[in-house]
Design an enzyme around this catalytic site. Structure first.
Site, PDB file in Angstrom:
ATOM      1  N   GLU A   1      -6.058   0.102  13.885  1.00 36.74           N
ATOM      2  CA  GLU A   1      -6.384   1.456  13.719  1.00 36.74           C
ATOM      3  C   GLU A   1      -6.431   1.963  14.804  1.00 36.74           C
ATOM      4  O   GLU A   1      -6.308   3.080  15.330  1.00 36.74           O
ATOM      5  CB  GLU A   1      -7.776   1.929  12.692  1.00 36.74           C
TER       6      GLU A   1
ATOM      7  N   ASP B   1      -0.730   3.371   0.723  1.00 35.40           N
ATOM      8  CA  ASP B   1      -0.808   2.885  -0.270  1.00 35.40           C
ATOM      9  C   ASP B   1      -1.203   3.646  -1.637  1.00 35.40           C
ATOM     10  O   ASP B   1      -1.685   4.756  -1.486  1.00 35.40           O
ATOM     11  CB  ASP B   1      -1.962   1.366  -0.040  1.00 35.40           C
TER      12      ASP B   1
END
Ligand code: SAH
Length: 234
Positions: free
Chosen positions: A12, A196
């Site tokens: 990230e 997701d």
């Protein structure tokens, strides 16, 4: 100005380190803080490691040790709301800890005495985020984030999060960063790009889209930082 940018996982923050390029590394409390000198300001970038405890330590270190005046979280999350698709980016309006449960004593789920169920993110930072989105014609979503020390990958638990907390997305760090920033009175905002849908396929989707979704969040955060620093100079 000193700004702290936190991710949970290495993936990230890699795009942010690539964007900013040159940095100094400082080790503290099991984290490496990447310090970037940028436009007369200092930006501290770190990944906390996964979960609420790690991210609370990283946020605390950024504020108390490095004296960051604003905290931005950049990362990925599971989408709960139907219209949140992989790659969408959202800011959290408020955040809660879905795994806090002392209901045995009559308290509502997510509530800790002398605290509150939801912590609001900073309205000014969120306004800046929206102005950046407008300028780039970017469809920035907003919603409630539920955080807990669990990767959610089943439909039942997903429904439970929607029903109990009215949550729009789920992840594992935002609410703990929110608690730290709220108590230490440092403005914060949380960006999460959807990796997701927190359902039975969430693990496969996460692995496939972690890098691309993390990049979407990081690119936006870079524009956010530019706007923030510009306004600071006005
Ligand atoms: N694949 C990793 C574990 C990822 S845990 C490993 O093997 O080490 C998921 C991370 O992404 C957390 O940092 C969390 O904040 C975020 N996240 C994305 N989707 C999530 C979901 N469905 N439930 C909870 N957290 C999620």
């Amino acid at each position: 100005m000193k700004i702290g940018i936190i991710g949970a996982m290495r993936e990230e923050i890699i795009p942010l380190l690539e964007i900013f390029g040159k940095y100094e590394e400082i080790s503290l409390g099991g984290n490496i803080f990447y310090c970037v000198s940028y436009k007369d300001s200092e930006i501290y970038i770190a990944y906390s490691k996964i979960g609420k405890v790690h991210s609370a330590l990283t946020a605390s270190s950024m504020i108390l040790y490095f004296k960051c005046e604003k905290i931005i979280f950049s990362g990925v999350a599971g989408g709960l709301r139907q219209d949140l698709k992989v790659g969408d980016l959202m800011i959290a309006t408020k955040l809660c800890q879905h795994d806090v449960d002392i209901s045995a004593f009559g308290h509502p789920l997510g509530f800790i005495p002398e605290s509150k169920i939801y912590i609001q993110s900073d309205p000014k930072l969120n306004e800046i985020a929206k102005s950046v989105a407008k300028r780039y014609e970017f469809d920035l979503k907003e919603g409630i984030i539920a955080s807990g020390d669990q990767f959610i990958n089943n439909a039942e638990k997903k429904q439970w999060l929607i029903e109990k907390f009215n949550a729009d997305a789920v992840e594992m760090e935002g609410a703990s960063v929110a608690v730290v920033c709220d108590l230490l009175q440092v403005p914060f905002c949380i960006f999460r790009s959807i990796s997701d849908s927190a359902d039975g396929q969430a693990d496969v989707s996460f692995d496939e889209f972690l890098d691309s979704s993390a990049r979407i969040s990081a690119n936006f955060v870079k524009n956010m930082v530019d706007t923030l620093l510009q306004q600071d100079n006005l």
